[in-house]
Design an enzyme around this catalytic site. Structure first.
Site, PDB file in Angstrom:
ATOM      1  N   ASP A   9       0.792  -1.250   0.000  1.00 31.07           N
ATOM      2  CA  ASP A   9       0.000   0.000   0.000  1.00 31.07           C
ATOM      3  C   ASP A   9       0.822   1.297   0.000  1.00 31.07           C
ATOM      4  O   ASP A   9       0.498   2.231   0.746  1.00 31.07           O
ATOM      5  CB  ASP A   9      -0.967   0.006   1.201  1.00 31.07           C
ATOM      6  CG  ASP A   9      -1.994  -1.122   1.170  1.00 31.07           C
ATOM      7  OD1 ASP A   9      -1.945  -1.947   0.240  1.00 31.07           O
ATOM      8  OD2 ASP A   9      -2.837  -1.188   2.084  1.00 31.07           O
ATOM      9  N   LYS A 107      -7.071  -5.035  -2.920  1.00 32.54           N
ATOM     10  CA  LYS A 107      -7.810  -5.562  -1.767  1.00 32.54           C
ATOM     11  C   LYS A 107      -8.721  -4.483  -1.211  1.00 32.54           C
ATOM     12  O   LYS A 107      -8.491  -3.293  -1.420  1.00 32.54           O
ATOM     13  CB  LYS A 107      -6.842  -6.063  -0.698  1.00 32.54           C
ATOM     14  CG  LYS A 107      -5.937  -4.963  -0.185  1.00 32.54           C
ATOM     15  CD  LYS A 107      -4.884  -5.495   0.752  1.00 32.54           C
ATOM     16  CE  LYS A 107      -4.014  -4.379   1.279  1.00 32.54           C
ATOM     17  NZ  LYS A 107      -4.731  -3.327   2.008  1.00 32.54           N
ATOM     18  N   CYS A 152      -2.020  -2.723   7.701  1.00 33.03           N
ATOM     19  CA  CYS A 152      -1.931  -3.666   6.577  1.00 33.03           C
ATOM     20  C   CYS A 152      -0.649  -4.492   6.573  1.00 33.03           C
ATOM     21  O   CYS A 152      -0.686  -5.673   6.229  1.00 33.03           O
ATOM     22  CB  CYS A 152      -2.154  -2.927   5.268  1.00 33.03           C
ATOM     23  SG  CYS A 152      -3.877  -2.397   5.114  1.00 33.03           S
TER      24      CYS A 152
HETATM   25  C1  VGL Z   1      -4.714   0.654   5.684  1.00 29.96           C
HETATM   26  C2  VGL Z   1      -6.301   1.557   7.063  1.00 29.96           C
HETATM   27  C3  VGL Z   1      -7.257   1.413   6.087  1.00 29.96           C
HETATM   28  C4  VGL Z   1      -3.284   0.256   5.501  1.00 29.96           C
HETATM   29  C5  VGL Z   1      -5.652   0.490   4.698  1.00 29.96           C
HETATM   30  O1  VGL Z   1      -2.822   0.177   4.344  1.00 29.96           O
HETATM   31  O2  VGL Z   1      -2.601   0.029   6.531  1.00 29.96           O
HETATM   32  N1  VGL Z   1      -5.042   1.176   6.867  1.00 29.96           N
HETATM   33  N2  VGL Z   1      -6.925   0.890   4.901  1.00 29.96           N
END
Ligand code: VGL
Ligand code: ZN
Length: 202
Positions: A9, A107, A152
């Site tokens: 991410d 995702k 994540c």
């Molecule tokens: C994430 C919160 C919501 C992350 C993704 O990538 O850690 N955190 N969506």
């Protein structure tokens, strides 16, 4: 080939100026690119929510970002709207070297379930398909880096260790949100699951 680098991410919305900015999140991009250049296999994950996703506070009357609610699959933090499919914020950081990626796994696309982990949605049951991809390629050891360390990266590392992969998290190439002790809890949980936490290349 037995080793893969998994970059979690590294998207605009998780970097300074983004909708769910992780402090200093963009600082990892340069050194992550250096690892990407050397890796045998490179997998990127991309948080990829439909508008109105159930993890967004804006989808729940009277709720604010960072409130907790109970979902059918368990407790869920409510987030600011972020990483909406096709939006600028969902794009990878512009300096991330995405060209060497073998696989980009998206995702969080199911409107009713969040998905922190690269392996399972937050019901801990619905698979993303990444396990099968790694196993069919004969990949057994994983290095994980990215955002956010306590969400994540944490969920992905713990799931991978539970599935039997040998998992190393490069903490120096991650940044955390740190909500109500979430970073300390994540570190404890990863260690308990058998994840190796590294602060530099060893
Ligand atoms: C994430 C919160 C919501 C992350 C993704 O990538 O850690 N955190 N969506
Ligand atoms: Zn998300």
């Amino acid at each position: 080939m037995t080793h893969a680098l998994i970059v979690i991410d590294v998207q605009k919305d998780f970097c300074p100026g983004g909708a769910l900015a992780v402090p200093d999140g963009d600082a990892i991009v340069g050194p992550v690119n250096a690892l990407i250049a050397e890796a045998d296999a490179v997998i990127l994950t991309q948080d990829w929510h439909p508008a109105g996703h159930s993890s967004f506070a804006s989808s729940h009357d009277g709720k604010s970002p960072y409130d907790m609610i109970q979902m059918p699959y368990g407790p869920q933090v409510l987030w600011p709207d972020h990483c909406i499919q096709g939006s600028l914020g969902a794009q990878f950081h512009p300096e991330l070297h995405t060209d060497r990626a073998n696989l980009i796994i998206r995702k969080g696309y199911n409107p009713a379930i969040d998905s922190y982990s690269a392996f399972f949605e937050n019901d801990h049951t619905t698979p993303t398909g990444l396990e099968g991809y790694l196993r069919t390629r004969g990949i057994e050891t994983l290095t994980m880096v990215g955002l956010a360390l306590d969400f994540c990266v944490n969920f992905s590392a713990v799931d991978a260790a539970k599935l039997g992969f040998d998992v190393q998290v490069r903490e120096d190439l991650c940044r955390a949100i740190d909500l109500d002790g979430s970073l300390a809890a994540a570190r404890d949980g990863m260690r308990a699951a058998g994840v190796t936490l590294e602060t530099a290349h060893g």
